[in-house]
Design a protein around this motif. Structure first.
Motif, PDB file in Angstrom:
ATOM      1  N   PHE A   5       0.820  -1.206   0.000  1.00  0.00           N
ATOM      2  CA  PHE A   5       0.000   0.000   0.000  1.00  0.00           C
ATOM      3  C   PHE A   5       0.860   1.265   0.000  1.00  0.00           C
ATOM      4  CE2 PHE A   5       0.413  -1.401   4.444  1.00  0.00           C
ATOM      5  CZ  PHE A   5       0.847  -0.252   5.088  1.00  0.00           C
ATOM      6  N   GLU A   6       0.219   2.415  -0.192  1.00  0.00           N
ATOM      7  CA  GLU A   6       0.939   3.682  -0.289  1.00  0.00           C
ATOM      8  C   GLU A   6       1.482   4.111   1.074  1.00  0.00           C
ATOM      9  OE1 GLU A   6       2.803   5.482  -1.672  1.00  0.00           O
ATOM     10  OE2 GLU A   6       1.856   7.146  -2.765  1.00  0.00           O
ATOM     11  N   SER A   7       2.568   4.856   1.050  1.00  0.00           N
ATOM     12  CA  SER A   7       3.138   5.432   2.263  1.00  0.00           C
ATOM     13  C   SER A   7       2.059   6.224   3.002  1.00  0.00           C
ATOM     14  CB  SER A   7       4.304   6.366   1.917  1.00  0.00           C
ATOM     15  OG  SER A   7       5.276   5.696   1.155  1.00  0.00           O
ATOM     16  N   GLU A   8       2.083   6.160   4.309  1.00  0.00           N
ATOM     17  CA  GLU A   8       1.135   6.782   5.241  1.00  0.00           C
ATOM     18  C   GLU A   8      -0.063   5.904   5.532  1.00  0.00           C
ATOM     19  OE1 GLU A   8      -0.019  10.798   4.601  1.00  0.00           O
ATOM     20  OE2 GLU A   8       2.028  11.575   4.693  1.00  0.00           O
ATOM     21  N   GLY A   9      -0.374   4.923   4.673  1.00  0.00           N
ATOM     22  CA  GLY A   9      -1.430   3.981   4.999  1.00  0.00           C
ATOM     23  C   GLY A   9      -2.824   4.515   4.769  1.00  0.00           C
ATOM     24  N   CYS A  10      -3.745   4.062   5.605  1.00  0.00           N
ATOM     25  CA  CYS A  10      -5.168   4.352   5.443  1.00  0.00           C
ATOM     26  C   CYS A  10      -5.625   5.152   6.661  1.00  0.00           C
ATOM     27  CB  CYS A  10      -5.939   3.036   5.320  1.00  0.00           C
ATOM     28  SG  CYS A  10      -7.663   3.206   4.855  1.00  0.00           S
ATOM     29  N   HIS A  11      -5.868   6.440   6.490  1.00  0.00           N
ATOM     30  CA  HIS A  11      -6.223   7.272   7.650  1.00  0.00           C
ATOM     31  C   HIS A  11      -6.951   8.525   7.205  1.00  0.00           C
ATOM     32  CE1 HIS A  11      -3.333  10.635   7.064  1.00  0.00           C
ATOM     33  NE2 HIS A  11      -2.708   9.723   6.342  1.00  0.00           N
ATOM     34  N   THR A  20      -1.990   2.586  13.544  1.00  0.00           N
ATOM     35  CA  THR A  20      -2.310   3.440  14.698  1.00  0.00           C
ATOM     36  C   THR A  20      -2.515   4.894  14.298  1.00  0.00           C
ATOM     37  OG1 THR A  20       0.048   3.746  15.146  1.00  0.00           O
ATOM     38  CG2 THR A  20      -1.062   1.935  16.295  1.00  0.00           C
ATOM     39  N   GLY A  21      -2.394   5.171  13.035  1.00  0.00           N
ATOM     40  CA  GLY A  21      -2.511   6.529  12.514  1.00  0.00           C
ATOM     41  C   GLY A  21      -1.821   6.568  11.171  1.00  0.00           C
ATOM     42  N   ALA A  22      -1.410   7.752  10.750  1.00  0.00           N
ATOM     43  CA  ALA A  22      -0.638   7.856   9.514  1.00  0.00           C
ATOM     44  C   ALA A  22       0.698   7.161   9.709  1.00  0.00           C
ATOM     45  CB  ALA A  22      -0.432   9.319   9.141  1.00  0.00           C
ATOM     46  N   GLU A  23       1.064   6.316   8.770  1.00  0.00           N
ATOM     47  CA  GLU A  23       2.328   5.595   8.852  1.00  0.00           C
ATOM     48  C   GLU A  23       3.497   6.568   8.770  1.00  0.00           C
ATOM     49  OE1 GLU A  23       4.052   1.723   6.502  1.00  0.00           O
ATOM     50  OE2 GLU A  23       3.569   3.502   5.308  1.00  0.00           O
ATOM     51  N   LYS A  24       4.515   6.367   9.594  1.00  0.00           N
ATOM     52  CA  LYS A  24       5.724   7.185   9.548  1.00  0.00           C
ATOM     53  C   LYS A  24       6.591   6.760   8.371  1.00  0.00           C
ATOM     54  CE  LYS A  24       5.985   7.876  14.573  1.00  0.00           C
ATOM     55  NZ  LYS A  24       6.799   7.642  15.782  1.00  0.00           N
ATOM     56  N   LEU A  25       7.439   7.690   7.904  1.00  0.00           N
ATOM     57  CA  LEU A  25       8.310   7.374   6.785  1.00  0.00           C
ATOM     58  C   LEU A  25       9.255   6.228   7.127  1.00  0.00           C
ATOM     59  CD1 LEU A  25       9.323   7.896   3.958  1.00  0.00           C
ATOM     60  CD2 LEU A  25      10.773   9.718   4.849  1.00  0.00           C
ATOM     61  N   SER A  26       9.758   6.207   8.365  1.00  0.00           N
ATOM     62  CA  SER A  26      10.667   5.123   8.752  1.00  0.00           C
ATOM     63  C   SER A  26       9.961   3.779   8.684  1.00  0.00           C
ATOM     64  CB  SER A  26      11.200   5.362  10.173  1.00  0.00           C
ATOM     65  OG  SER A  26      10.139   5.462  11.108  1.00  0.00           O
ATOM     66  N   GLU A  27       8.668   3.745   9.000  1.00  0.00           N
ATOM     67  CA  GLU A  27       7.898   2.504   8.919  1.00  0.00           C
ATOM     68  C   GLU A  27       7.678   2.111   7.457  1.00  0.00           C
ATOM     69  OE1 GLU A  27       5.249   3.074  13.014  1.00  0.00           O
ATOM     70  OE2 GLU A  27       4.523   3.899  11.112  1.00  0.00           O
ATOM     71  N   ALA A  28       7.457   3.102   6.599  1.00  0.00           N
ATOM     72  CA  ALA A  28       7.304   2.816   5.174  1.00  0.00           C
ATOM     73  C   ALA A  28       8.595   2.258   4.592  1.00  0.00           C
ATOM     74  CB  ALA A  28       6.883   4.082   4.425  1.00  0.00           C
TER      75      ALA A  28
END
Length: 534
Positions: A129-135, A194-202
Motif C-alpha cells: 500500500f501507499e506510504s502513510e497507509g489508510c487514515h 495506529t494513525g498515519a504511517e511514519k516514513l521510517s515505517e514505510a
C-alpha cells in the motif's frame, strides 16, 4: 574482464505501474494551485483545511482516472495477449485506486476466448500500500478485507460455465485471486495501523516487500532451472518454459522487433505487473537500484532523490534472480498519445507537488566529521572520497598538507610557499582515538596506516583529508568548491579534527601546507594558516 556471454540468462519481465488519477490526487493538485504551493505566499493553513475536507482514506479513481485506466487496458491487453504467457501475474496494492486501475485490463483479458487457460492471476499484497497507509486526519481506518476485495474484483474472473462469476467456484477463485500478508483473514489490511504511517515505517515495509518480491520471483526461476529427473519435475519444468533467455533469438524469431511491444511473439514470456503507488514504488525502486546496499540517510525525512511516475506511468524491469534487476524503461506512458497529454497525462510534474518530497536544507546541511583507516570505511564513503581526490586534487580547490618534519611537502604543483598552523597544547592519556592505540596500530602491520578524515552531510561527503599514523603527515585536504563558497565551516571542522587527533596521540608541533594556487592560499588563510617567514 570476463562477461560470460555464453551463459544462459533466464529472466522474468516486470512492469511497475502507478495507479490512475485518484480523487485524492485531484484534491491535492487543486489545493496546490489554490493555495500557491511552492511559493513564498503558500497558505499552509488553507491548504491543509482544503485537503482535510475533501480527502478520503481509500479513494477510488477520479473521472479522468477512469479514462486513464481504460487507455491503459487498451494498450496492455494486446501487449499481454501477444507477448505474455498465461496466466499474467498481477500483484496489486490492496487500495481501491490500484484495483480500479487494473480491473479493466483484467476484465478484457479474462473475457477473451483465445484459450481455455486462466488468463490472469491476481495477487493482492497487503504490504504494497501507499506510504502513510489508510487514515483520515491521522486516525487509522482498517481498509478493505479480503472478502470485500474479492467481491469487488470477482466479476472480472468468469467461471468455466461462462456465467461471468455468477456461479460459486471457490477452487477456481483460490487459484486466480490470492491474498498475501493480510494480518487477519476477516479484517482490513491496515487493521494494525495506529494513525498515519511514519516514513521510517514505510522504509521498513519497502525492504520487506522488496525481499518478498525477490523470493516470489526466485521461486519461479528456481523451478524453471530445475533438472527434470522425475515425471512431476518434468511437468513442472514444462509449465515454466515461458521463462527463457530473452536475449537470444531463435531462427524463426529473427523478424521480431524488440521495440514493438504490441506485435505477436513466437514465444510468450512470463510477465508480472505490479500495480502500486507513486511514493512507495519509489522506495521499492531505490532498493532495486542499490540491491541490498540501500541506506536511510535521515529517519522520517525524505531522501535526496526519488522516482516520479505519472498516473499509469510504467517502469519496465527484467529480473534475473538473486536480486539482479535491469531497468529497461522508466515512467513511460505508451497508452497515452502525445496529442492526449494535456487531457490525460497527470500526476508526474512539479505542479503536482512533488518538490515537497525533497528534504529541506535543515536536514541535509548538518555536517559531521568521521574518520577511520581507509580500508575500513564504508564502501560508499570510500567511493566518494576517492572521487573527490580524482576530481579536485592538484587543482585550485585542493591543497597538500604535511606535518612539520623531514617531509618534502607533498606533491603540490605550482607555488612552493609554505604556510603554517600550530597544533597546540598536547593532552596525553587518550591513546584510543580515531586511529586506535599503539597496539591497534601495530596489529595493522602490512596494511595502510592512512586515516581518512571525512566531513559528511548525511551520506554525502563534502570534504576529506588523509593522515598517516607512522609519519604524522597530513595530505590531500579537499573541500568541495561550492561548500567553500557557502562558508559552511567544513574546512575548519576538517582541520580541527586533525589537530584534535594529533593531541590525543600526544603529538605537538605545526601543520605545514604548500598551496598549489593563489586561490588555495586564500582559502588556507581563511582557515587560520599563516605564511611562514623564510
Amino acid at each position: 574482464m570476463s562477461t560470460n556471454e555464453g551463459a544462459v540468462r533466464k529472466s522474468i519481465s516486470l512492469r511497475l505501474i502507478r495507479h490512475a488519477q485518484s480523487r485524492n490526487n485531484q484534491v491535492y493538485r487543486e489545493a496546490h494551485h489554490l493555495y500557491q504551493g511552492g511559493t513564498p505566499n503558500f497558505d499552509e493553513e488553507g491548504f491543509n483545511a482544503y485537503v482535510d475536507q475533501r480527502r478520503s482514506s481509500d479513494p477510488g479513481l477520479s473521472d479522468k482516472g477512469a479514462v486513464q485506466a481504460q487507455h491503459l487496458a487498451k494498450w496492455l491487453v494486446p501487449h499481454l495477449q501477444n507477448q505474455a504467457s498465461h496466466p499474467v501475474r498481477i500483484i496489486s496494492s490492496p487500495m481501491r485506486r490500484t484495483l480500479e486501475t487494473i480491473l479493466p485490463t483484467i476484465e478484457q483479458l479474462s473475457s477473451s476466448s483465445d484459450s481455455t487457460a486462466a488468463k490472469v492471476q491476481l495477487i493482492v499484497n497487503a504490504f504494497y500500500f501507499e506510504s502513510e497507509g489508510c487514515h483520515i486526519r491521522d486516525k487509522a481506518e482498517e481498509g478493505m478485507n479480503p472478502k470485500q476485495i474479492h467481491d469487488m474484483v470477482r466479476h472480472c474472473f468468469p467461471t468455466s460455465d461462462g456465467n461471468g462469476g455468477d456461479t460459486e467456484n471457490k477452487d477456481q477463485d483460490d487459484k486466480r485471486i490470492i491474498f498475501e500478508g493480510f494480518p487477519e483473514k476477516d479484517r482490513g489490511w491496515y487493521v494494525n495501523g495506529t494513525g498515519a504511517e511514519k516514513l521510517s515505517e514505510a522504509e521498513q515495509r519497502a525492504a520487506k516487500f522488496y525481499l518478498w518480491l525477490c523470493d516470489y520471483l526466485d521461486h519461479q526461476l528456481l523451478l524453471a532451472n530445475t533438472s527434470a529427473s522425475s515425471e512431476d519435475q518434468q511437468q513442472s519444468r514444462q509449465s515454466h518454459e515461458d521463462i527463457f533467455d530473452a536475449g537470444v533469438s531463435l531462427p524463426h524469431e529473427e523478424h521480431e522487433c524488440d521495440h514493438d511491444q504490441l506485435s505477436p511473439r513466437q514465444r510468450k514470456r512470463r510477465t508480472c505487473l505490479l500495480i502500486g503507488h507513486a511514493d512507495f514504488m519509489g522506495l521499492v525502486l531505490k532498493r532495486i537500484v542499490t540491491g541490498f546496499g540501500h541506506f536511510i540517510e535521515n529517519e522520517d525525512v525524505p531522501h535526496r532523490s526519488a522516482f516520479i511516475h505519472h498516473n499509469t506511468g510504467m517502469t519496465e524491469l527484467e529480473y534475473f534472480g538473486n536480486g539482479r534487476f535491469l531497468i529497461m524503461n522508466s515512467n513511460h506512458t505508451p497508452h497515452i498519445q502525445p496529442h492526449e497529454y494535456a487531457a490525460l497525462r497527470t500526476g508526474g510534474s512539479l505542479k503536482d507537488g512533488w518538490s515537497f518530497i525533497v528534504p529541506s536544507d535543515e536536514f541535509i546541511l548538518d555536517a559531521e566529521v568521521s574518520f577511520g583507516f581507509e580500508d575500513e570505511l564504508d564502501t560508499h564513503v570510500l567511493e566518494q572520497t576517492q572521487a573527490l581526490k580524482d576530481l579536485y586534487l592538484k587543482s585550485t580547490t585542493a591543497m597538500n598538507t604535511t606535518k612539520n618534519d623531514d617531509d618534502d611537502g607533498g606533491s603540490g604543483s605550482g607555488s612552493s610557499d609554505t604556510m603554517i598552523m600550530t597544533v597546540g597544547e598536547v593532552h596525553c592519556g587518550d591513546d584510543t582515538a580515531g586511529g586506535g592505540s599503539q597496539q591497534q596500530r601495530q596489529q595493522r602491520s602490512g596494511k595502510s596506516s592512512d586515516i581518512s578524515f571525512v566531513v559528511r552531510r548525511g551520506l554525502e561527503v563534502v570534504g576529506c583529508a588523509s593522515y598517516n599514523e607512522h609519519t604524522g603527515h597530513v595530505k590531500d585536504v579537499i573541500v568541495r568548491p561550492t561548500v567553500q563558497k557557502k562558508k559552511d565551516q567544513v574546512g575548519e571542522m576538517l582541520l580541527d579534527a586533525v589537530k584534535q587527533h594529533e593531541r590525543k596521540l600526544g603529538r605537538s608541533g605545526s601543520l605545514l601546507v604548500q598551496p598549489d594556487s593563489e586561490e588555495s592560499k586564500h582559502f588556507l588563510k581563511s582557515l587560520g594558516f599563516e605564511e611562514q617567514m623564510p
